[in-house]
Design a protein around this motif. Structure first.
Motif, PDB file in Angstrom:
ATOM      1  N   VAL A  97       0.838  -1.206   0.000  1.00  0.00           N
ATOM      2  CA  VAL A  97       0.000   0.000   0.000  1.00  0.00           C
ATOM      3  C   VAL A  97       0.871   1.254   0.000  1.00  0.00           C
ATOM      4  CG1 VAL A  97      -1.816   1.242   1.233  1.00  0.00           C
ATOM      5  CG2 VAL A  97      -1.862  -1.241   1.141  1.00  0.00           C
ATOM      6  N   ARG A  98       2.035   1.198   0.635  1.00  0.00           N
ATOM      7  CA  ARG A  98       2.935   2.362   0.607  1.00  0.00           C
ATOM      8  C   ARG A  98       3.419   2.652  -0.813  1.00  0.00           C
ATOM      9  NH1 ARG A  98       6.111   0.691   4.152  1.00  0.00           N
ATOM     10  NH2 ARG A  98       7.809  -0.098   2.840  1.00  0.00           N
ATOM     11  N   ARG A  99       3.715   1.610  -1.552  1.00  0.00           N
ATOM     12  CA  ARG A  99       4.149   1.830  -2.941  1.00  0.00           C
ATOM     13  C   ARG A  99       2.983   2.268  -3.820  1.00  0.00           C
ATOM     14  NH1 ARG A  99       8.954  -2.488  -4.354  1.00  0.00           N
ATOM     15  NH2 ARG A  99      10.286  -1.899  -2.577  1.00  0.00           N
ATOM     16  N   LEU A 100       1.784   1.803  -3.503  1.00  0.00           N
ATOM     17  CA  LEU A 100       0.617   2.325  -4.220  1.00  0.00           C
ATOM     18  C   LEU A 100       0.439   3.810  -3.919  1.00  0.00           C
ATOM     19  CD1 LEU A 100      -2.007  -0.551  -3.738  1.00  0.00           C
ATOM     20  CD2 LEU A 100      -0.979   0.172  -5.893  1.00  0.00           C
ATOM     21  N   ALA A 101       0.671   4.207  -2.664  1.00  0.00           N
ATOM     22  CA  ALA A 101       0.530   5.623  -2.294  1.00  0.00           C
ATOM     23  C   ALA A 101       1.600   6.485  -2.945  1.00  0.00           C
ATOM     24  CB  ALA A 101       0.595   5.762  -0.779  1.00  0.00           C
ATOM     25  N   GLU A 102       2.790   5.942  -3.179  1.00  0.00           N
ATOM     26  CA  GLU A 102       3.830   6.707  -3.866  1.00  0.00           C
ATOM     27  C   GLU A 102       3.434   7.023  -5.307  1.00  0.00           C
ATOM     28  OE1 GLU A 102       7.329   4.388  -3.509  1.00  0.00           O
ATOM     29  OE2 GLU A 102       7.610   4.803  -1.362  1.00  0.00           O
ATOM     30  N   GLY A 103       2.687   6.084  -5.938  1.00  0.00           N
ATOM     31  CA  GLY A 103       2.241   6.335  -7.305  1.00  0.00           C
ATOM     32  C   GLY A 103       0.995   7.181  -7.376  1.00  0.00           C
ATOM     33  N   ASP A 104       0.096   7.054  -6.365  1.00  0.00           N
ATOM     34  CA  ASP A 104      -1.162   7.814  -6.357  1.00  0.00           C
ATOM     35  C   ASP A 104      -1.490   8.170  -4.906  1.00  0.00           C
ATOM     36  OD1 ASP A 104      -3.598   8.963  -6.790  1.00  0.00           O
ATOM     37  OD2 ASP A 104      -4.483   7.259  -7.854  1.00  0.00           O
ATOM     38  N   PRO A 105      -0.881   9.230  -4.376  1.00  0.00           N
ATOM     39  CA  PRO A 105      -1.100   9.561  -2.958  1.00  0.00           C
ATOM     40  C   PRO A 105      -2.526   9.965  -2.636  1.00  0.00           C
ATOM     41  CG  PRO A 105       0.163  11.294  -4.062  1.00  0.00           C
ATOM     42  CD  PRO A 105       0.055  10.157  -5.027  1.00  0.00           C
TER      43      PRO A 105
END
Length: 205
Positions: A97-105
């Motif tokens: 989820v952290r890497r998902l947030a890096e792409g779409d915060p």
């Protein structure tokens, strides 16, 4: 590039036994409170979305719609297509989820923050458990509450031990029915037979 890293993390979770794939395994993991985050494919049907929401509510976990299609998730997980998956490890779920947030915060930043809090709590519980096990190995135990300050209960007089009899003293004789170990007398309650007429046959001369 970031999407490939996320998909590789999901493949790593699957190989480590920390990923449930498919509606039935995801439902079982969620109801067992083992799921940390449910991942829904971008092109999943509306019925699948409702089931994912229901599973997340039952398992008290997060569910997110990912930017990956069913085909992309399937290729990363060795399937033809995957519409729903669940990460069961807290650290891996937070990393995904952290890497998902890096792409779409905008879409995933709040979920990433919630999982970070869960990771910290899990680490604190693990540290407390390890410290407790270490204390047990060293023989340290928590003292009981008011263990020494509590007064001893007085023993009632009737429960105290009776004084020992002397060497020459005889035990008291119980009158009445014999004890369980005594032998019963077979003729104790029989009437005596009177000797007289008819007790012996007269010899014929």
């Amino acid at each position: 590039m970031e999407n490939k890293r996320i998909l590789s993390l999901l493949g790593l979770a699957l190989r480590g036994g920390n990923l449930a794939v498919g509606e039935e395994p995801v439902e079982a993991a969620a109801r067992a409170r083992d799921a940390r985050v449910l991942l829904l494919a971008a092109d999943a049907a509306e019925n699948t979305r409702r089931r994912a929401e229901h599973f997340a509510l039952a398992g008290q976990c997060l569910w997110l719609r990912t930017p990956f299609t069913k085909e992309e998730l399937g290729m990363a997980l060795g399937r033809t297509s995957v519409a729903l998956a669940a990460v069961t490890d807290t650290g891996l779920a937070s990393a995904v989820v952290r890497r998902l947030a890096e792409g779409d915060p905008v879409r995933y930043a709040e979920a990433a923050a919630q999982l970070e809090v869960k990771v910290r709590r899990a680490e604190e519980r693990k540290a407390e458990r390890l410290a407790h096990e270490k204390n047990l190995r060293r023989g340290k135990r928590k003292p009981g509450k008011n263990a020494e300050s509590s007064p001893k209960r007085a023993v009632p007089a009737e429960r105290r031990a009776a004084p020992s009899r002397g060497a020459g003293s005889r035990p008291a004789v119980r009158r009445g029915r014999p004890g369980p170990g005594a032998r019963a007398k077979p003729y104790a309650h029989s009437h005596p037979v009177k000797k007289g007429k008819g007790s012996f046959r007269k010899r014929e001369d």
